[in-house]
Write an enzyme that holds these catalytic residues in place. Sequence first.
Site: not given
Ligand code: IMP
Length: 178
Positions: A106, A156, A168
């Site tokens: 993300d 999502v 999930r």
């Molecule tokens: P980041 O550190 O912002 O890249 O976030 C990564 C983590 O956030 C992922 O491994 C997910 O667990 C959670 N995450 C990010 N976007 C989503 C989404 O759209 N749905 C569900 N979990 C998300």
Amino acid sequence: MSTIRVHDKFFEPFLSASSIIEKVKSLADQVSKDYAGKKPLFIAILNGAFMFASDLFKNFSIEAEICFIKLASYKGTKSSGRVITAIGLDMDLFGRHVVIIEDIVDTGKTLNEFLPQLVHQQPESLKIVSLLYKPEAMVYPITVDYIGFTIPNKFVIGYGLDYNGLGRNNAAIYKLVE
Ligand code: IMP
């Protein structure tokens, strides 16, 4: 496929189960080709990646190892800020070809903070495979080497991804109705 409700929110069909499986198989083929003879070590990040990791691993045609870790973050000292630790990382990465398995990248924050800890162990190579990638949300400079689907900046669920713990257990992926 129809709209589903999880807690207080509604989610509409986004990626079908068959399109996901097809994509996972083609990712597995690509990775198998690139890592033939290298006995790679896959590190799947729980909880979200459990379903993707399982399907991906099943479809590898090469010798490979897998381990599952959980990332916990807590507030460190003032100077170090947030600290991410890996629970369950008991493999020696030195000289190994390591591939991280993520459900979704993300902002990139989690991996940006965690990857240096792996690099510190001097793997021979370190790459990332993620089922989903949201380029519009990317804040930290992470290179995702293998991407299943590039998706818009929408929340999502399904195929291992949750909304507050639920959702999930869907073979398909749904996106939030805004
Ligand atoms: P980041 O550190 O912002 O890249 O976030 C990564 C983590 O956030 C992922 O491994 C997910 O667990 C959670 N995450 C990010 N976007 C989503 C989404 O759209 N749905 C569900 N979990 C998300």
